[in-house]
Design an enzyme around this catalytic site. Structure first.
Site, PDB file in Angstrom:
ATOM      1  N   TYR A 148     -58.997  59.824 -20.660  1.00 44.54           N
ATOM      2  CA  TYR A 148     -59.066  61.170 -20.107  1.00 44.54           C
ATOM      3  C   TYR A 148     -59.430  62.207 -21.163  1.00 44.54           C
ATOM      4  O   TYR A 148     -59.364  63.408 -20.921  1.00 44.54           O
ATOM      5  CB  TYR A 148     -57.729  61.547 -19.465  1.00 44.54           C
ATOM      6  CG  TYR A 148     -57.418  60.837 -18.168  1.00 44.54           C
ATOM      7  CD1 TYR A 148     -58.264  59.863 -17.646  1.00 44.54           C
ATOM      8  CD2 TYR A 148     -56.263  61.131 -17.447  1.00 44.54           C
ATOM      9  CE1 TYR A 148     -57.981  59.219 -16.471  1.00 44.54           C
ATOM     10  CE2 TYR A 148     -55.969  60.485 -16.264  1.00 44.54           C
ATOM     11  CZ  TYR A 148     -56.825  59.525 -15.781  1.00 44.54           C
ATOM     12  OH  TYR A 148     -56.540  58.875 -14.603  1.00 44.54           O
TER      13      TYR A 148
ATOM     14  N   LYS B 272     -52.164  47.079 -22.663  1.00 48.19           N
ATOM     15  CA  LYS B 272     -53.119  45.987 -22.491  1.00 48.19           C
ATOM     16  C   LYS B 272     -53.690  45.638 -23.863  1.00 48.19           C
ATOM     17  O   LYS B 272     -54.902  45.480 -24.056  1.00 48.19           O
ATOM     18  CB  LYS B 272     -54.228  46.404 -21.513  1.00 48.19           C
ATOM     19  CG  LYS B 272     -55.075  45.251 -20.999  1.00 48.19           C
ATOM     20  CD  LYS B 272     -54.307  44.254 -20.151  1.00 48.19           C
ATOM     21  CE  LYS B 272     -55.263  43.174 -19.607  1.00 48.19           C
ATOM     22  NZ  LYS B 272     -54.517  42.048 -19.005  1.00 48.19           N
TER      23      LYS B 272
ATOM     24  N   ASP C 176     -50.920  44.956 -16.343  1.00 49.09           N
ATOM     25  CA  ASP C 176     -51.231  44.258 -15.098  1.00 49.09           C
ATOM     26  C   ASP C 176     -50.052  43.408 -14.644  1.00 49.09           C
ATOM     27  O   ASP C 176     -49.766  43.314 -13.437  1.00 49.09           O
ATOM     28  CB  ASP C 176     -52.510  43.423 -15.241  1.00 49.09           C
ATOM     29  CG  ASP C 176     -52.545  42.587 -16.506  1.00 49.09           C
ATOM     30  OD1 ASP C 176     -51.692  42.772 -17.382  1.00 49.09           O
ATOM     31  OD2 ASP C 176     -53.451  41.734 -16.622  1.00 49.09           O
TER      32      ASP C 176
ATOM     33  N   ASP D  34     -50.978  57.055 -15.036  1.00 49.03           N
ATOM     34  CA  ASP D  34     -51.458  57.641 -13.796  1.00 49.03           C
ATOM     35  C   ASP D  34     -51.430  56.620 -12.670  1.00 49.03           C
ATOM     36  O   ASP D  34     -50.876  56.849 -11.587  1.00 49.03           O
ATOM     37  CB  ASP D  34     -52.884  58.171 -14.016  1.00 49.03           C
ATOM     38  CG  ASP D  34     -53.348  59.108 -12.919  1.00 49.03           C
ATOM     39  OD1 ASP D  34     -52.571  59.375 -11.984  1.00 49.03           O
ATOM     40  OD2 ASP D  34     -54.501  59.578 -12.997  1.00 49.03           O
TER      41      ASP D  34
ATOM     42  N   ASP E 293     -48.444  55.947  -9.487  1.00 56.18           N
ATOM     43  CA  ASP E 293     -48.862  56.001  -8.085  1.00 56.18           C
ATOM     44  C   ASP E 293     -48.491  54.719  -7.360  1.00 56.18           C
ATOM     45  O   ASP E 293     -48.126  54.737  -6.173  1.00 56.18           O
ATOM     46  CB  ASP E 293     -50.376  56.234  -7.991  1.00 56.18           C
ATOM     47  CG  ASP E 293     -50.747  57.707  -8.101  1.00 56.18           C
ATOM     48  OD1 ASP E 293     -49.878  58.495  -8.525  1.00 56.18           O
ATOM     49  OD2 ASP E 293     -51.889  58.061  -7.769  1.00 56.18           O
TER      50      ASP E 293
END
Length: 328
Positions: free
Chosen positions: A119, A167, A199, A223, A227
């Site tokens: 971002y 990751k 993951d 983010d 969610d």
């Protein structure tokens, strides 16, 4: 001295749920509310989604309450987070009594790095066929987030450890640096820390969310994973958030503009009111913050409820119920 709260409703249901939260704040404290505007409609009218005066207000106010922005979200919320110099996004994801949650045992807090990662805004279109995105991870930003996370755990009544989701097995330099920085700071400060591949986290948290409490994430992972957690507790309409900077902070619901119900007066104000509770806590109004949080919990448990939670009441009905329970 009266504290100044910048109020930026934005687009869609932001224009309905932010006034609801302001009503709750007004019921528990003496604040100077200063309203400004931003979002799609502002761009249509003035040519820019975030006017300079709105940015300046957020940069100078004691705290900011923001609603949502539509297509111009990246042009609004990212600069506003910059205005308060936010380096961490705090996103609780908790299941409440009375809400039909997929995993009612869920009680998570995501601490998301808020300044860099993918971002950071370094995108390029090199040719007609090739576009690139540069991911930025720095030692300083990672350690700053880790220090905040350690202090968050140290002062928490509910959580005593953290987990870093990463990751690093694939993004060895960027997530590797992030992972090493968080684990190093946790070790220096004597905070118990675990790690999990992001993951794998996505699977494990759905199967058993009690495995985790405070989750420290790079920007994009925080983010997405927060969610995902919203789906475990009953939806985005229940998730508040805080963008914390060294001196100032901005508070916003995680949900978006919900254009399908905007203007109908049935938007769930819970996430925004809970964001207002986080605002109160940040400003040191601990008792008032606890009272608002309890009033929201009781309203979620006993009603009234908006349609997204299976009820047929309005935004105003829910807001009035929360305010009335502040006096109980």
């Amino acid at each position: 001295m009266t504290e100044e709260i910048a109020v930026i409703p934005g687009d869609g249901i932001g224009r309905e749920v932010v006034p609801a939260a302001v009503g709750v704040l007004d019921a528990v404290g003496d604040f100077d509310f200063v309203e400004a505007d931003a979002g799609d409609h502002v761009k249509d009218e003035a040519g820019e989604a975030l006017p300079q005066e709105t940015y300046d207000l957020a940069a100078s106010a004691d705290a900011t309450l923001f609603g949502a922005a539509g297509e111009t979200a990246a042009d609004v919320i990212l600069p506003l987070r910059g205005a308060v110099e936010s380096f961490v996004n705090v996103r609780p994801a908790k299941a409440y009594p009375g809400v039909d949650a997929l995993r009612p045992e869920t009680d998570l807090v995501f601490l998301r790095e808020n300044t860099e990662g993918v971002y950071a805004g370094h995108e390029d279109r090199l040719t007609d066929e090739v576009s690139t995105l540069t991911r930025v991870v720095t030692e300083s930003a990672s350690r700053r987030l880790a220090r905040f996370a350690c202090e968050f755990v140290r002062t928490s009544d509910e959580h005593d450890a953290l987990a870093v989701a990463h990751k690093a097995n694939v993004m060895r330099e960027t997530d590797g640096r992030f992972r090493e920085a968080v684990l190093s700071v946790a070790a220096e400060r004597g905070v118990e820390a675990d790690e999990v591949l992001m993951d794998a986290f996505a699977t494990r948290v759905c199967l058993d969310p009690t495995q985790f409490g405070v989750v420290v994430c790079p920007n994009l992972a925080g983010d997405v994973l927060s969610d995902l957690a919203a789906g475990l507790v009953g939806g985005l309409g229940l998730l508040p958030s805080a963008n914390i900077g060294p001196e100032r902070a901005l508070f916003e619901p995680v949900h978006g503009t919900a254009p399908d119900i905007a203007g109908e007066g049935v938007a769930n104000p819970s996430a925004t009111i809970l964001s207002a509770a986080m605002l109160l806590d940040h400003l040191g109004h601990d008792e008032e913050a606890a009272a608002v949080h309890e009033a929201v919990e009781r309203t979620l448990a006993d009603g009234p409820r908006t349609p997204d939670l299976g009820g047929d009441e309005t935004t105003a009905d829910v807001t009035e119920a929360v305010i009335s329970r502040l006096d109980d």
